[in-house]
Design an enzyme around this catalytic site. Structure first.
Site, PDB file in Angstrom:
ATOM      1  N   HIS A  17       1.087  -1.546  -0.442  1.00  0.00           N
ATOM      2  CA  HIS A  17      -0.071  -0.156  -0.335  1.00  0.00           C
ATOM      3  C   HIS A  17       0.696   1.585   0.175  1.00  0.00           C
ATOM      4  CE1 HIS A  17      -2.881  -2.666   2.308  1.00  0.00           C
ATOM      5  NE2 HIS A  17      -3.771  -1.951   1.046  1.00  0.00           N
ATOM      6  N   LYS A  41     -15.723  -7.689   6.131  1.00  0.00           N
ATOM      7  CA  LYS A  41     -14.898  -7.823   6.655  1.00  0.00           C
ATOM      8  C   LYS A  41     -15.201  -7.969   7.774  1.00  0.00           C
ATOM      9  CE  LYS A  41     -11.995  -7.052   3.195  1.00  0.00           C
ATOM     10  NZ  LYS A  41     -10.536  -6.255   2.808  1.00  0.00           N
ATOM     11  N   ARG A  90      -2.622  -6.320  -7.972  1.00  0.00           N
ATOM     12  CA  ARG A  90      -1.479  -7.262  -7.865  1.00  0.00           C
ATOM     13  C   ARG A  90      -1.737  -8.363  -8.727  1.00  0.00           C
ATOM     14  NH1 ARG A  90      -3.098  -9.725  -2.061  1.00  0.00           N
ATOM     15  NH2 ARG A  90      -4.597  -9.035  -3.517  1.00  0.00           N
ATOM     16  N   SER A 128      -3.475  -7.665   3.227  1.00  0.00           N
ATOM     17  CA  SER A 128      -4.072  -7.223   4.588  1.00  0.00           C
ATOM     18  C   SER A 128      -4.271  -8.612   5.098  1.00  0.00           C
ATOM     19  CB  SER A 128      -4.756  -6.635   4.472  1.00  0.00           C
ATOM     20  OG  SER A 128      -4.485  -5.106   4.141  1.00  0.00           O
TER      21      SER A 128
END
Length: 161
Positions: A17, A41, A90, A128
């Site tokens: 990040h 989440k 990614r 994460s």
């Protein structure tokens, strides 16, 4: 003024990040990192702590500020008078997900554009959720997260003992 927003849950922020924020800060007059509460989440760190981590990890970037928001990104973009969203990707899987998000945002607010920055290869495996898994199983996160996050994780480990 060219103002961009990098939004996410950043739970926790990773070095991947930070790399995206550094690169975006070179492209725009101002970059706002906005921590959103992700209803999909369960949070590991509270929003306030994530904001603190981000402020500490980006203090070397003079044109970056950190905020938090709950609601639609389009509402935040209006409030911030920003028209560009920066997203790091990614993989093809990330791109497909982010592409759909960008189309939805474009549907809601046609003047907002999303740009994608490819993650550097050395961070392509860092997420994460992967960091949260390492934390749960007492894995080493050094080199994957900013020092302030690594320290907070160490403190959690000490509290557990």
């Amino acid at each position: 003024m060219r103002r961009a927003v990098c939004s996410g849950s950043f739970d926790p922020v990773t070095n991947g990040h930070i790399d995206i924020f550094e690169r975006a800060s070179a492209m725009f007059d101002e970059v706002i990192i906005c921590v959103f509460h992700n209803v999909k989440k369960q949070a590991f760190f509270p929003v306030e702590e994530r904001v603190r981590f981000l402020r500490e990890a980006t203090r070397h970037l003079s044109n970056v500020r950190v905020a938090s928001f709950s609601g639609l990104i389009t509402d935040y973009m209006k409030e911030a008078d920003a028209h560009i969203i920066v997203r790091g990707v990614r993989s093809v899987k990330d791109l497909e997900y982010e592409q759909n998000e960008a189309y939805m945002i474009r549907h809601l607010e046609p003047h907002i554009d999303t740009i994608f920055l490819l993650t550097r290869p050395e961070y392509s495996f860092v997420s994460s959720s992967g960091i949260r898994e390492l934390i749960r199983f007492h894995g080493d996160v050094h080199g994957l997260v900013p020092a302030c996050v690594a320290q907070a994780i160490e403190n959690l480990e000490q509290e557990r003992k």
